[in-house]
Design a protein around this motif. Structure first.
Motif, PDB file in Angstrom:
ATOM      1  N   VAL A 183      14.649 -36.856  -3.660  1.00  0.00           N
ATOM      2  CA  VAL A 183      14.940 -35.440  -3.440  1.00  0.00           C
ATOM      3  C   VAL A 183      15.741 -35.392  -2.137  1.00  0.00           C
ATOM      4  CG1 VAL A 183      14.008 -33.139  -3.019  1.00  0.00           C
ATOM      5  CG2 VAL A 183      12.789 -34.714  -4.541  1.00  0.00           C
ATOM      6  N   CYS A 238       7.710 -30.526 -13.049  1.00  0.00           N
ATOM      7  CA  CYS A 238       7.657 -29.939 -11.707  1.00  0.00           C
ATOM      8  C   CYS A 238       7.551 -28.412 -11.733  1.00  0.00           C
ATOM      9  CB  CYS A 238       8.883 -30.371 -10.906  1.00  0.00           C
ATOM     10  SG  CYS A 238       8.895 -32.129 -10.515  1.00  0.00           S
ATOM     11  N   LEU A 245       8.707 -31.261  -3.682  1.00  0.00           N
ATOM     12  CA  LEU A 245       9.283 -29.933  -3.931  1.00  0.00           C
ATOM     13  C   LEU A 245       8.305 -28.795  -3.643  1.00  0.00           C
ATOM     14  CD1 LEU A 245      11.163 -30.615  -7.303  1.00  0.00           C
ATOM     15  CD2 LEU A 245      12.134 -30.518  -4.990  1.00  0.00           C
ATOM     16  N   CYS A 260      18.235 -25.819  -6.530  1.00  0.00           N
ATOM     17  CA  CYS A 260      17.729 -27.160  -6.828  1.00  0.00           C
ATOM     18  C   CYS A 260      18.378 -27.638  -8.120  1.00  0.00           C
ATOM     19  CB  CYS A 260      16.210 -27.116  -6.984  1.00  0.00           C
ATOM     20  SG  CYS A 260      15.466 -28.730  -7.345  1.00  0.00           S
ATOM     21  N   TYR A 316      19.421 -28.901  -3.137  1.00  0.00           N
ATOM     22  CA  TYR A 316      18.511 -30.037  -3.260  1.00  0.00           C
ATOM     23  C   TYR A 316      18.819 -30.700  -4.590  1.00  0.00           C
ATOM     24  CZ  TYR A 316      15.845 -28.286   0.673  1.00  0.00           C
ATOM     25  OH  TYR A 316      15.474 -27.870   1.920  1.00  0.00           O
ATOM     26  N   VAL A 323      17.648 -33.614  -7.132  1.00  0.00           N
ATOM     27  CA  VAL A 323      16.531 -34.472  -7.517  1.00  0.00           C
ATOM     28  C   VAL A 323      17.045 -35.485  -8.533  1.00  0.00           C
ATOM     29  CG1 VAL A 323      14.236 -34.545  -8.556  1.00  0.00           C
ATOM     30  CG2 VAL A 323      14.938 -32.531  -7.218  1.00  0.00           C
TER      31      VAL A 323
END
Length: 177
Positions: A172, A65, A42, A139, A4, A6
């Motif tokens: 994302v 986050c 997320l 991520c 992922y 971002v």
């Protein structure tokens, strides 16, 4: 491996300036709202590891986050524009060197900087290293250029101004390598 990526939130820089690896601030008037949207996206996902570009705009979002301990890795930094960092390149399209670069951004390096192929190689090296560690879901808090390089690694071709394909701030996006 599922990755992922971002993209950081909006930045407080003049429109169309090439800021690349310059450590620029986020837009304070929109950061909280944009960051909250990213955090929500997320919230239902889990990762074996979280990484971030060391530039403030990414570290700040990662921290917001809940990933203040994200591993900082320079390979996740934006394109190095070299001599063209903090320059309005779109105002210099009549300069032969700039015009030539815009026609072949993927392969051509900026003066004392890098090409998208160079950045793609950085990202590939990073991904291969994480795969070798056995990670299956990670991520990355990174930049638009890293998104574009991920797409290139997965076969996308860019034939015009690569920057016209940047995902929105706060995106994302899931990639499978």
């Amino acid at each position: 491996m599922i990755v992922y990526i971002v993209r950081h939130t909006s930045v407080d820089v003049p429109y169309e300036i090439c800021y690349g690896q310059t450590d620029v601030p986020v837009r304070e008037d929109s950061f909280a709202v944009e960051a909250a949207r990213v955090k929500e996206k997320l919230s239902t996902l889990s990762f074996e590891a979280v990484f971030t570009s060391p530039l403030t705009r990414c570290v700040r979002l990662a921290t917001f986050c809940g990933h203040g301990d994200a591993v900082r890795d320079k390979r996740l930094m934006e394109l190095n524009f070299g001599d063209w960092e903090w320059v309005f390149l779109y105002d210099l399209l009549d300069v032969p060197e700039v015009s030539a670069w815009f026609k072949n951004q993927v392969q051509e390096r900026t003066p004392n900087g890098e090409s998208f192929l160079d950045m793609q190689e950085r990202l590939l090296n990073f991904i291969e290293e994480q795969k070798a560690k056995g990670y299956e879901r990670i991520c990355l808090f990174a930049h638009g250029g890293i998104h574009l390089c991920a797409q290139m690694l997965l076969g996308k071709k860019f034939n015009n101004d690569v920057f016209m394909h940047l995902p929105p701030y706060g995106s994302v996006i899931e990639y499978e390598f």
